[in-house]
Motif scaffolding. Sequence first.
Motif, mmCIF file in Angstrom:
data_model
loop_
_atom_site.group_PDB
_atom_site.id
_atom_site.type_symbol
_atom_site.label_atom_id
_atom_site.label_comp_id
_atom_site.label_asym_id
_atom_site.label_seq_id
_atom_site.Cartn_x
_atom_site.Cartn_y
_atom_site.Cartn_z
ATOM 1 N N CYS A 88 -30.321 37.629 -9.088
ATOM 2 C CA CYS A 88 -30.922 38.944 -8.827
ATOM 3 C C CYS A 88 -30.056 39.723 -7.841
ATOM 4 O O CYS A 88 -29.865 39.282 -6.699
ATOM 5 C CB CYS A 88 -32.335 38.801 -8.260
ATOM 6 N N CYS A 141 -37.746 38.203 -9.632
ATOM 7 C CA CYS A 141 -36.771 38.593 -8.607
ATOM 8 C C CYS A 141 -37.417 38.962 -7.274
ATOM 9 O O CYS A 141 -36.782 38.847 -6.224
ATOM 10 C CB CYS A 141 -35.903 39.753 -9.113
ATOM 11 N N CYS A 166 -37.481 32.566 -8.261
ATOM 12 C CA CYS A 166 -37.041 32.190 -9.597
ATOM 13 C C CYS A 166 -36.657 30.714 -9.599
ATOM 14 O O CYS A 166 -35.943 30.255 -8.711
ATOM 15 C CB CYS A 166 -35.847 33.043 -10.030
ATOM 16 N N CYS A 206 -29.581 40.227 -13.149
ATOM 17 C CA CYS A 206 -30.601 41.284 -13.076
ATOM 18 C C CYS A 206 -30.257 42.279 -11.973
ATOM 19 O O CYS A 206 -29.776 41.898 -10.909
ATOM 20 C CB CYS A 206 -31.986 40.692 -12.770
ATOM 21 N N ASN A 239 -31.804 34.503 -5.475
ATOM 22 C CA ASN A 239 -32.881 34.200 -6.413
ATOM 23 C C ASN A 239 -32.363 34.000 -7.841
ATOM 24 O O ASN A 239 -32.909 34.537 -8.799
ATOM 25 C CB ASN A 239 -33.941 35.301 -6.384
ATOM 26 N N CYS A 272 -36.498 38.770 -15.406
ATOM 27 C CA CYS A 272 -36.217 39.253 -14.050
ATOM 28 C C CYS A 272 -37.481 39.457 -13.226
ATOM 29 O O CYS A 272 -37.402 39.853 -12.054
ATOM 30 C CB CYS A 272 -35.442 40.574 -14.120
ATOM 31 N N TRP A 286 -37.057 45.654 -12.478
ATOM 32 C CA TRP A 286 -35.856 44.841 -12.642
ATOM 33 C C TRP A 286 -35.474 44.798 -14.118
ATOM 34 O O TRP A 286 -36.352 44.694 -14.988
ATOM 35 C CB TRP A 286 -36.105 43.425 -12.137
#
Length: 314
Positions: free
Chosen positions: A207, A287, A291, A263, A204, A284, A272
């Motif tokens: 993340c 996440c 994203c 993140c 993502n 973030c 996050w």
Amino acid sequence: IMAFCSVCFYINLNLFLFVSLEVSVDCGRSSVSVRWTDSQSLTDPWFLRLGSCLPSSISVRPGGAEAIFYARFDDCSFRRLVTEDEIVFENELSTEPSTKNPSGFFSPIVCVYERPADWRPPMYDPMLFLTNGKGDLVFHMNFMKEDFSGVATSTTFPLGSLISIAAAVEQQAHQPLVLLLEECVASTTPELEQSNKIYPIIANKGCLIESKKSNSRFLPRRNPSEIRMYLQAFKFALGEDVYIHCKLVAWDPKGLDNGRKACHYDKNNGRWELLDNVLESGLCACCDTQCRTRNKRELNRAHPVVLGPLTVTD
């Protein structure tokens, strides 16, 4: 590498009219201790931060308050500056404005060392790191010793232990860039194919999803061109050879967004957090969903790097 501090600081600050503050700094071989005192107790020591670190100890008494920090230079977001003659570590001791002190507090923390004639940055030693280059950018990534003092001598890890991983980018003549890990997955083969069984680690657009279910996490940066993380050894393919496939991105540090970020999940706060600025952790928020990258010109595309093999033992 460093034996003695050639410049250590003792700072007396008379700020905010009649408020008397003192900050003393003791520079060690690879760490620093910082003592902050406020004789009038007009600044709340619980809000003090050395870079990204909380105080190691705090004492509040009728005659004033005191906070002490003990920190290594590879923690607390210290910055390292290397010149021809010196190695300099810089940070800030600060606090946000409060009802006790509406103006807040800020003091630079600096340790200066003589640079040994044979010193070279360990992160950029071409004999130590798996390297992948494109144009004027050269990427490095490897498994490291627990304290990140060098490359790991073994790539066999007990289940649940923390695997130290570091990456860096040499920027050559390029504008200053921040290094990000856009994606990382584990696989049992050195080449990724559609039929491969994979274990997602970072997804993502930056993340560290593994941090939500384990003790994996990013570590504070030493400088923008490096990124470090602890990856908790997982059950995927126990006892087999495992390869970690990552996509590295060198990006404009002022251009972080939902699609360009680093993140990890903070279990204490249940949210996050953005590695590079916790106050902008809103980047973030996607996440747990999806994203997306903004439609803008990319400075550099993702560079694939493969680490391994490593083995996780039960």
